[in-house]
Structure formats: C-alpha cells, structure tokens
Write an enzyme that holds these catalytic residues in place. Structure first.
Site, short mmCIF file in Angstrom:
data_model
loop_
_atom_site.label_atom_id
_atom_site.label_comp_id
_atom_site.label_asym_id
_atom_site.label_seq_id
_atom_site.Cartn_x
_atom_site.Cartn_y
_atom_site.Cartn_z
N TYR A 31 -4.28 6.84 -3.02
CA TYR A 31 -3.76 5.76 -2.19
C TYR A 31 -2.79 4.89 -2.98
O TYR A 31 -1.69 4.59 -2.51
CB TYR A 31 -4.91 4.92 -1.63
N SER B 141 1.45 -1.59 0.37
CA SER B 141 0.19 -2.26 0.05
C SER B 141 0.28 -2.86 -1.33
O SER B 141 1.02 -2.38 -2.19
CB SER B 141 -0.96 -1.24 0.10
#
Length: 178
Positions: free
Chosen positions: A158, A145
């Site tokens: 995350y 990501s």
C-alpha cells in the site's frame, strides 16, 4: 447548473467512500459521470442516487487494475458523453490480510494492490489523455495517502503504491501540463 455543467467526468472507485461522494458532487455540479467500480450492487446504487437527484451517471463494472476495466470505462464515457474532461483516479485497496511485513505478504496480494492503486492511474491516464488533448485540455486528480510519504509497519504494498502515485502524478504533470 454548476461549474461542471456538461463536463465528462470519470471517477474510479466511484461508488463508495470518497469516490462515491465525489461522483455525487460532480453530478450535482452538472457533470456527466462515468463510474468504474468492481462492486455491482454499489455501482447500481450510486447511479440510482445520482439519477434520482436529477444527475447523469453511468456505471462500468470492472477491475481498475486491468487495461480491460480502464479502457472500457473511458470508452463508455466517450461514447455517452463525447470526451473525457476530468479523470478522478480515486480507487484504492488495502485488504485486511495485507497488514503483514513484506516477507509475509503474498506476491499475489502485492500485485493486486499495486495494480489497483498504482497501475490504474497509469492506465486511466493512458486512455483518457488522448481525449483530453482533442478537447483542448482536461484535469487529472489522484487521491493518494499519507502512507505515500510517511508509512507505518505492515503496509509495504500500500505504501509503495501511494508513493508511486505521488511520483507518477508529478511526472505526468511535466508531460501533460503543456
């Protein structure tokens, strides 16, 4: 048949979203697909869609953040398809209640995110690479990501997991490319 004809492909988080689309695409190209997914209903549905379209797929229900879930998936792929040619480490979670700063984030939530988003990459490679070596090579794909490079507020676990994913993939390429 397509360019993946006869190849054994594992997709983690392979029932929904990017993983589901990838599992279906690999199957359309002739791959035999093993899907690791925790959601039983979604796992059954993706296998039914792939099968009804003429593809080959199996679903392993498990937790990608554990050795048990990862090893069971590799074992199932090898038992059914003979080896592992491609590993697509796609699974990723970012629970709604994890959008808090690091001080407010419960340790259990941190551990779950790191285990699913990062540890699963290590475990899936650990169990898949020996089969790839026996087969004379293979491919590992990992979806990370932008959060791994440039983050935003409230996503400490995350962002750490995705930064770790990028670093782990760079490092494993040095170990396994030869």
């Amino acid at each position: 048949m397509g360019e993946c004809a006869g190849k054994s492909v594992i997709v983690t988080g392979g029932a929904l979203g990017i993983g589901g689309a990838a599992a279906e695409a690999f199957a359309r190209e002739g791959a035999n697909v093993a899907i690791l997914e925790w959601n039983g209903e979604a796992g059954d549905e993706i296998v039914a869609r792939i099968s009804s379209a003429g593809g080959t797929a199996q679903f392993v229900q498990g937790d990608a953040g554990t050795s048990v879930g990862c090893k069971a998936t590799v074992d199932a792929a090898v038992e059914s398809y003979g080896t592992v040619n491609v590993l697509f480490s796609n699974v990723g979670i970012q629970p709604p209640d994890s959008y808090v700063d690091a001080v407010e984030l419960p340790e259990e939530t941190w551990d779950k995110i790191i285990n699913v988003n990062l540890k699963s990459r290590f475990l899936m490679a650990k169990y898949s690479v020996p089969h790839m070596r026996k087969a004379g090579g293979g491919v590992i794909i990992s979806s990370a990501s932008v959060q791994g490079l440039q983050s935003m507020g409230g996503v400490s676990a995350y962002a750490a997991s995705k930064g770790g994913d990028l670093s782990l993939m760079r490092q494993m390429s040095l170990d396994f490319a030869p």
